[in-house]
Structure formats: C-alpha cells, structure tokens
Motif scaffolding. Sequence first.
Motif: not given
Length: 475
Positions: A276-293
């Motif tokens: 019941q929550f939305i994560c807003t960590c650095s990975r979730c905010c990065d559309s490329e997910e640290f370059g892994t796509e």
Amino acid sequence: MDDINDCVKKYLSQSGVKDYGGWTICAGSATVAGRGVVATRDYNAGDVIFVDVPLIVSPRAIGPDGTGSPVCPVCYAAVTTPIGCPGGCRWPVCGRQCADRPEHRDECRYVRQLRPKVTNKSDGQTWSVGIYNAITAVRGLSIRRGEYKYFLDVLQKKLTERPTFEVEELKRNISMQLDENDEQTMITTCKIMDANCFETIVNRYNKSISLKGLYPVASFMNHSCVPNTMHNFDVKLQMIVKASLPIYKGQEITTNYTNSIWPTSLRQHHLLTSKQFICTCSRCCDSEEFGTELAALNCIVKNCDGRILPINPLSKMSIWQCKICTKLVTSAEMICFYKDIETIMKSISVFCPKSFEAILKSFNIHKNSPYVVDLRLKFIWKSKNNSLNLEQLLYKEKLCVEILDLVQKLRLGQCRLLGLISQEHQKVISEKAYRFRRKWNTKTLNVFEEQIRKLKEIYSSILDEDVNLNTNTIQ
C-alpha cells in the motif's frame, strides 16, 4: 521509541541472541517512512548487522483453487501423504512424533476445543485445508498470551476492512463460535503478517520450503529498491541480516519488499497492492534504471535501434518515448506490448538457446524486457549441467555472466541473487572444465580453477553455507 527498542532487545536477549548493538529503531528524518532501523556504527559489506528471531513462523496457505501443497506445521517438511494430527487439530503432520512435540501441544488443544468439522469423508482425507490455512491466525494467540503482546500494538498493520482470509477459513471449518477477543487478536496478527512478513526459506531433505515469518527487528526495516542489506535463515529459522553495501553511522538500514530484477512498473504495482505505498527511491525515478533499461522495449519504428522508455516512470499513465527517433507510445499500447511478450514467453515449453534468441530477434524483443529475464533465470535454476549439451552449457554460462552484470549495474552489492548466480556460474565452469580436461593444457585448467575458487568464495560468504550445513538432517 525507547520502549520499542527496549522490548525488541529484551526479546532478542531472552531468545538467545547475544549481540544486538550497532543499530536502533528510531523515528524522524533519518528514515524514509516515519520510523525505521538506523545504524549507530559503520558496517562493511558482508558484516552481520543483527540476528532476528521469529515471533511467528507458519506455512503458506493453500489457495481456493487448490494451488500449493501442505507442509508439516511442526517440522516444516513437505508431506506427500499428510495425515490429520492425532491430537485432533486436523493439521497435516508428519506423524505422531511431530504431533507430540511440546511446541504444538497448546495450539493443538486450542483448535481441538473449537471442534473442527469433518469434511470430505468419502475421499478419506483426515486433515482440513481450511484449518491448515488458519495456522498463522492461531499462532497469533501465543503472542497475546505471552510477555510480548506489546508487538501486537506497535507493529504496522495492513489497512483493510476486508474480512481476514485466515480467520474466515477457521470460522467456516469449526463447529464452535470463536471468542471475540481471540478473533480480534487473530485478525490483528494476520494484518501484521500481511504488512511485515518475510518469505522464510528452509531446506528439508534436499528440498527448499517456502514459509512466512514475522521478525520483530526486520519488521521495522523500510523498503528500498536499492537496499543495503540481504538476509539468510539458519536451521533455527533465525534471520541473519548482513550489509550488502557499506553502511555508515546515521544511515538507514533498508531491505527490499519486492523482486529486485523486476522493472519499475512491476515493482510499483506489487508494492501498491501488497504494501500500500509507492516507492520514490533513486532507481524508481530513473527511467533507465541505472542503465539496465529493465522496462525497455525495442522501438517499433522500422530500422530504428532505439529503446522505448517511460517519460515519467512513477506514473502508470506515462507516455513512453524512443530514445533515438523520439517515437511516442501511450501507456495503453505499452500494456498490450507487454501482454504480447508475456504470451510469447509462456508459449516456450522447451528452452532452446538458438530458437529463444531467434524469437527475441524475430519479434524485436529487448533482452531485459519483463518476462524475458524471468525465463532466462528459470533456465539457469532448472537446467542440470551434466544433462546439457555444449551449446546449452555455454549459453547458461553466458546468461550467468549477463545476470551478474545486471546485479552490479543495479547497485545491489553482495545480495542473495549475486550469491545464487555465482554458485550456478561456478557449477557451469566446473562442468566445462571437466568436459575439456583432456583437451586443455595445465595453464588453461589452472585459470579455470582460480575462477572456480573465486566464485565459491563469493557465494559461500554471501549464502552462509556453514549456517545451513546440517539443515537437511532436521527431523
């Protein structure tokens, strides 16, 4: 928060855990969700942070469609021919030895007094699925009756007004009416378990058994998609929490509530529906997910080699855009593309490296797309090295290298997946070295022996092999 820390540390001390310093449960700006676990000293990757003792451990429920199979609720071994407990609680036990264990007597007596209904007389089944599914609820009473009922008040509960599945299952399968206080305690316990329980993996007779456990310290750890801890379980079902990344004094100690290899959209959906929550960590905010796509799909425009990624990864309704040709795609279209990929991946019954790669190329599917990574992992887990032909063996080695690279790019550190894949990688190289032992010279074999040694060192450290040496002998 002093009361919580005092209660937790008293519980650990009385449970036999000697060292419980180096962290504290606190509230405030140091945590991402109001309260959490914060380091009071520095930790290196691989250091043990704490050992947690379960308040409750129980088998997973069997679904209404019959999915799942029972395990003995006392020793947690899989039971191929379960029998109803001779004590009368109608839980499926291994036999008289487990039925008579001291830790089972009180709960068995309690359920027996509720007069379990006898069903399915015709098929000779002596245990009840409904009563079995209520094990978690019944075990919550042991907390209320003990000195640690404080945890029922302070642990987070899942916010829902829906009837509690486990309690409803119990009520449908007993002849007596539940005591009002007992029922409320059971409901509270199940809501706490829904919000905080961990999958507890144990080995019984060379078979991995998935249970669910409630751990008081770990329950206060907040989520991050880039967690700085990992955990294993020992033969006593204690959780050993270790730093997967360096942790510094004053930094929050975090864990992962979902699957680290899932893309953001799937992780967000799982967290929202289950926690019941939305994560807003650095990975979730990065559309490329640290370059892994991880969420990417190959561009649908002919002759374009770009990747389609969400413009706003935190929004389910986000527009997606190609990084090269800037083609825009709606969220509805992306859902359809994902479903098509899922259908294609599920149609693959026999995993053949050449045909699998040909399918990806033919349908222009990105190798890190959802369901593709999942299928690659299934091949790694399920394939037996000595039964693979050379092409399959080399392909498995390639997949291990790619997944290890993915773990590194996702900044997961010394996580459990790193240990498990390193273990499979080591087995593949050992098999390859065995097959070519007569063709390779000593220098080449020595290179592979060194690689095998390093991989074993990695996974032995991460997976705590010494902790689980005697697991299979548990009766």
